[in-house]
Design a protein around this motif. Structure first.
Motif, PDB file in Angstrom:
ATOM      1  N   SER A  43      -8.928  11.148  -8.522  1.00 53.11           N
ATOM      2  CA  SER A  43      -6.944  11.080  -8.495  1.00 53.11           C
ATOM      3  C   SER A  43      -6.301  10.206  -6.676  1.00 53.11           C
ATOM      4  N   TRP A  44      -7.219  10.239  -6.004  1.00 51.31           N
ATOM      5  CA  TRP A  44      -6.588  10.365  -4.508  1.00 51.31           C
ATOM      6  C   TRP A  44      -7.954   9.237  -4.176  1.00 51.31           C
ATOM      7  N   LYS A  45      -8.324   8.923  -4.312  1.00 49.37           N
ATOM      8  CA  LYS A  45      -9.259   7.575  -4.027  1.00 49.37           C
ATOM      9  C   LYS A  45      -8.468   6.715  -3.560  1.00 49.37           C
ATOM     10  N   ASP A  46      -7.884   6.034  -4.014  1.00 48.28           N
ATOM     11  CA  ASP A  46      -6.817   4.597  -3.503  1.00 48.28           C
ATOM     12  C   ASP A  46      -6.409   5.319  -2.545  1.00 48.28           C
ATOM     13  N   VAL A  47      -5.463   6.533  -2.411  1.00 45.69           N
ATOM     14  CA  VAL A  47      -4.626   7.009  -1.059  1.00 45.69           C
ATOM     15  C   VAL A  47      -5.567   7.276  -0.357  1.00 45.69           C
ATOM     16  N   VAL A  48      -6.658   7.254  -0.378  1.00 43.08           N
ATOM     17  CA  VAL A  48      -7.911   7.531   0.967  1.00 43.08           C
ATOM     18  C   VAL A  48      -7.562   6.151   1.071  1.00 43.08           C
ATOM     19  N   ALA A  49      -7.786   5.100   0.324  1.00 39.43           N
ATOM     20  CA  ALA A  49      -8.208   4.141   0.896  1.00 39.43           C
ATOM     21  C   ALA A  49      -6.913   3.001   1.690  1.00 39.43           C
ATOM     22  N   PHE A  50      -5.823   3.384   0.571  1.00 45.71           N
ATOM     23  CA  PHE A  50      -4.136   2.828   1.639  1.00 45.71           C
ATOM     24  C   PHE A  50      -3.544   3.626   2.189  1.00 45.71           C
ATOM     25  N   SER A  51      -4.052   5.160   2.938  1.00 41.17           N
ATOM     26  CA  SER A  51      -4.163   5.073   4.201  1.00 41.17           C
ATOM     27  C   SER A  51      -4.884   4.749   4.511  1.00 41.17           C
ATOM     28  N   GLY A  77       0.942  -1.142  -0.041  1.00 43.74           N
ATOM     29  CA  GLY A  77      -0.330   0.313   0.366  1.00 43.74           C
ATOM     30  C   GLY A  77       0.628   1.446  -0.069  1.00 43.74           C
ATOM     31  N   PHE A  78       1.734   1.348   0.497  1.00 49.30           N
ATOM     32  CA  PHE A  78       2.812   2.185   0.850  1.00 49.30           C
ATOM     33  C   PHE A  78       3.639   2.515  -0.313  1.00 49.30           C
ATOM     34  N   GLY A  79       3.889   1.208  -1.076  1.00 46.32           N
ATOM     35  CA  GLY A  79       4.596   1.844  -2.420  1.00 46.32           C
ATOM     36  C   GLY A  79       2.747   2.189  -3.656  1.00 46.32           C
ATOM     37  N   GLU A  80       2.373   1.746  -3.482  1.00 44.99           N
ATOM     38  CA  GLU A  80       1.704   2.469  -4.675  1.00 44.99           C
ATOM     39  C   GLU A  80       0.923   4.206  -3.974  1.00 44.99           C
ATOM     40  N   ILE A  81       0.921   4.205  -2.370  1.00 49.72           N
ATOM     41  CA  ILE A  81       1.001   5.417  -2.080  1.00 49.72           C
ATOM     42  C   ILE A  81       2.115   6.425  -2.804  1.00 49.72           C
ATOM     43  N   ILE A 129      -7.648  -3.579  -6.624  1.00 44.92           N
ATOM     44  CA  ILE A 129      -9.340  -4.392  -6.461  1.00 44.92           C
ATOM     45  C   ILE A 129      -9.219  -5.072  -5.292  1.00 44.92           C
ATOM     46  N   GLY A 130      -8.469  -5.627  -6.059  1.00 45.38           N
ATOM     47  CA  GLY A 130      -7.789  -6.827  -4.511  1.00 45.38           C
ATOM     48  C   GLY A 130      -6.983  -6.376  -3.611  1.00 45.38           C
ATOM     49  N   LEU A 131      -6.578  -5.106  -3.639  1.00 41.07           N
ATOM     50  CA  LEU A 131      -6.015  -4.274  -2.739  1.00 41.07           C
ATOM     51  C   LEU A 131      -6.611  -4.229  -1.782  1.00 41.07           C
ATOM     52  N   LYS A 132      -7.529  -3.407  -2.689  1.00 38.39           N
ATOM     53  CA  LYS A 132      -8.906  -2.693  -1.892  1.00 38.39           C
ATOM     54  C   LYS A 132      -9.686  -3.623  -0.812  1.00 38.39           C
ATOM     55  N   ALA A 133      -9.960  -4.797  -1.709  1.00 39.44           N
ATOM     56  CA  ALA A 133     -10.668  -6.242  -0.858  1.00 39.44           C
ATOM     57  C   ALA A 133     -10.111  -6.009   0.194  1.00 39.44           C
ATOM     58  N   PHE A 134      -8.444  -6.097   0.380  1.00 31.64           N
ATOM     59  CA  PHE A 134      -7.598  -6.520   1.353  1.00 31.64           C
ATOM     60  C   PHE A 134      -8.447  -5.916   2.465  1.00 31.64           C
ATOM     61  N   LEU A 165      -9.997  -4.149   7.311  1.00 30.16           N
ATOM     62  CA  LEU A 165     -11.603  -3.066   8.047  1.00 30.16           C
ATOM     63  C   LEU A 165     -12.068  -3.833   8.803  1.00 30.16           C
ATOM     64  N   GLY A 166     -12.339  -4.796   8.819  1.00 32.36           N
ATOM     65  CA  GLY A 166     -14.263  -5.710   9.398  1.00 32.36           C
ATOM     66  C   GLY A 166     -13.121  -6.458  10.384  1.00 32.36           C
ATOM     67  N   GLY A 167     -11.598  -6.666  10.290  1.00 39.42           N
ATOM     68  CA  GLY A 167     -11.268  -7.568  11.076  1.00 39.42           C
ATOM     69  C   GLY A 167     -11.126  -9.161  10.135  1.00 39.42           C
TER      70      GLY A 167
END
Lengths: 335, 300
Positions: free
Chosen positions: B270-278, A117-121, B230-235, B240-242
């Protein structure tokens, strides 16, 4: 291999590397330069994954940190290349600590995801910020010079990265056999036992992570001046995976193995040029096959033999225990 | 008010996709403690298999009725589910007892293989789904919600309900829960552990494939790289849910979908992925067990 034959082999290899520019055409020289970049990067990741056992899937981010720091400082602030090197390295170390300090307490799989995730950020930041030139990146990065001599040709950069690669290999090798290196390997094998033996595992992991970051950023800085233009595309997840592949293919924790792995990762696709689209498919299958049939890599690290050969009697007795552990574990991998 | 409702509705649809994919992550993690990096690519594979099936069976876009779409969805789920079982058999099963790093790297290899295999089969360009969904809908408190959105959420909810019943009521579900607790003991009690693990992969893969087909129909285009992010986000949703918790994955997916839609609204697309990964990094650092996760004391 006994020590004297080993020295001869290393000297021969270096001699070949030194005369290579005069024997090959520009195309293969470029491939060789790229391979040397990968040697540096893979050795950096080797410290993190191979020695300390921290799976970092965002290693290209540090490559990006180095490249962008040098690129921005040289184009916007007209710094000399050599001055940007330490700045980039310090900056990478700081970024490494910032991302590592909270996350290195996590278990291996979580750490892998966090670094991913950090790499992607970092990549998305590079695409979206104006200072990094957004999607088109930074171009027109000036050439570095030594005294009055401007490093401009392909051969100049080949030698520059060759020197850096040799220094990196020696440094990583010495780190690996040092007290710190042994602590890392102990953490990799059994974190709890290592902590019980008085190793501060968080600090040690952080150190490994930061050293890896510094080496990655060094490669990035040189990459920026060599290409004279950088774009976010060069620092994608695939890049991180290719570096990881070099480490795994060669043998986690093995210095000569990782050098071999880096060269293979660059050279094989060049040989496979005719099947361009199939390259990564083949790599993916190769990763799976490697883990199934030869998880220790092509040139596995052999800690127990090195210990027996290079250490005196007294120390060998005290080291015997952990040496056996490593051996047992590598046998487990073979099974 | 209308913006809030619109965000909630759009987020709910994306969140439903995330939930379906996150379930696969959570189930596989719960049962064999593996983060299946290739899981997002099964979603992509589902989108492409659905694309091919629709192209072959549907003929022109108007001909494919609702029934046809549902049949394609089910077929895709079965095909990709079997594929997921195959992956488990070939790539993961021999490594169940190997060091964790090996099996993680194998998963990355499988992911590379799937992505580039799909690129070779279907091409690197975006493919347009051979299906036009209507944009009709209802107006709710000033927000426009299409029938398609409602339908997708209902299908997702039905799938999740089915899974919930399967896990909690059936014998196989019981076996899964037992294996998650103690694999060795289950083996000794006569449970066919590998068969149940295979079934888990089947269910996880088919849910991801279902989400893939639905997302393909919803967005209209598919691409071989769509699975990675999307795999990363599903993860992220699963964490998030546990991770390991099935209701947690559902809740996490919906929450993430809505947060992301809200983030897009506030910061731009363009920032939505940053939101998810942060968010992912924050949760892992602050509360690694997630909202519904149990504390994992076991060391890996």
């Amino acid at each position: 291999m006994n020590p004297s034959r080993k020295i001869i082999a290393v000297v021969l290899l270096l001699a070949v590397a030194c005369v290579l520019p005069f024997l090959s055409n520009n195309y293969w020289l470029d491939v060789a330069t790229l391979a040397l970049f990968y040697v540096v990067l893979a050795q950096g990741l080797n410290v993190v994954v191979g020695f300390a056992g921290l799976l970092d899937l965002g290693y290209a981010a540090f490559f990006a940190v180095g490249a962008y720091t040098t690129g921005i400082l040289m184009t916007v602030y007209q710094w000399s290349f050599w001055l940007t090197l330490p700045v980039a390295m310090i900056f990478a170390a700081i970024v490494g600590v910032i991302i590592g300090a909270p996350t290195l307490r996590l278990r291996s799989d979580y750490l892998a995801i966090v670094t991913l995730g950090f790499g992607e950020i970092i990549r998305i930041l590079a695409i979206n910020l104006t200072i990094t030139g957004s999607a088109s990146g930074i171009y027109g990065i000036p050439r570095p010079s030594i005294g009055g001599y401007v490093l401009g040709g392909q051969i100049d950069f080949y030698y520059l990265i060759l020197i850096i690669a040799v220094v990196t290999v020696v440094a990583v090798k010495r780190l690996g056999t040092s007290r710190i290196g042994r602590a890392w390997m102990y953490i990799r094998e059994d974190e709890d036992a290592a902590e019980a033996m008085g190793i501060n595992r968080i600090n040690m992991k952080l150190l490994a992570y930061s050293i890896g970051a510094v080496i990655g950023s060094l490669a990035g800085s040189v990459f920026a001046v060599k290409m004279s233009a950088i774009a976010p595309l060069s620092f994608s997840f695939t890049q991180s995976i290719m570096i990881l592949l070099a480490v795994v293919l060669g043998g986690l924790g093995s210095i000569p193995g990782v050098v071999l792995g880096a060269v293979l990762v660059i050279a094989l696709p060049e040989l496979l040029r005719s099947v361009e689209d199939w390259r990564y498919l083949i790599f993916g299958a190769a990763l799976v096959a490697m883990m199934l049939f030869r998880p220790q890599g092509l040139w596995p690290a052999r800690y127990e033999m090195k210990r027996g050969a290079s250490r005196g009697e007294t120390e060998e007795v005290t080291e015997g225990g952990s040496g056996n552990d490593v051996k047992l574990d590598s046998e487990k991998c073979n099974a | 008010m209308d913006i809030l409702v619109q965000t909630l509705a759009d987020g709910l649809v994306i969140g439903a996709f995330y939930s379906l994919i996150a379930l696969g992550y959570t189930m596989v993690f719960g049962i064999i403690k593996l983060l299946n990096f290739a899981h997002g690519d099964l979603y992509m594979l589902g989108a492409f298999v659905g694309y091919t099936l629709l192209s072959v069976l549907g003929g022109d876009s108007s001909g494919a009725g609702l029934m046809g779409i549902l049949i394609v969805l089910l077929l895709t789920m079965v095909i990709v589910g079997v594929f997921g079982m195959g992956i488990e058999r070939v790539a993961y099963r021999p490594l169940l007892l190997a060091p964790r790093l090996s099996i993680l790297i194998t998963a990355i290899g499988v992911s590379l293989f799937l992505e580039n295999g799909s690129m070779i089969v279907w091409g690197a360009q975006y493919q347009v789904y051979p299906l036009q969904l209507s944009h009709d809908g209802i107006s709710l408190l000033g927000a426009k919600i299409t029938y398609v959105q409602i339908g997708l959420v209902i299908i997702a909810a039905l799938l999740m309900l089915g899974l919930h019943l399967f896990i909690n009521r059936s014998l196989y579900g019981k076996a899964m829960r037992a294996i998650a607790l103690d694999q060795t003991a289950c083996h000794l009690m006569g449970i066919h552990v590998h068969k149940v693990i295979g079934l888990t992969f089947f269910i996880g893969a088919s849910l991801a494939a279902g989400a893939g087909t639905m997302a393909g129909a919803y967005y209209g285009t598919v691409n071989f790289m769509m699975g990675f992010i999307i795999g990363l986000k599903a993860f992220t949703a699963a964490v998030l849910g546990g991770i390991g918790s099935i209701p947690g994955a559902m809740l996490g997916g919906l929450l993430l979908g809505m947060m992301e839609t809200a983030g897009t609204f506030m910061f731009g697309g363009s920032w939505k992925d940053v939101v998810a990964f942060s968010l992912l990094i924050l949760i892992l650092v602050l509360k690694p067990t997630g909202i519904m996760g149990e504390k994992v004391t076991e060391r890996m």
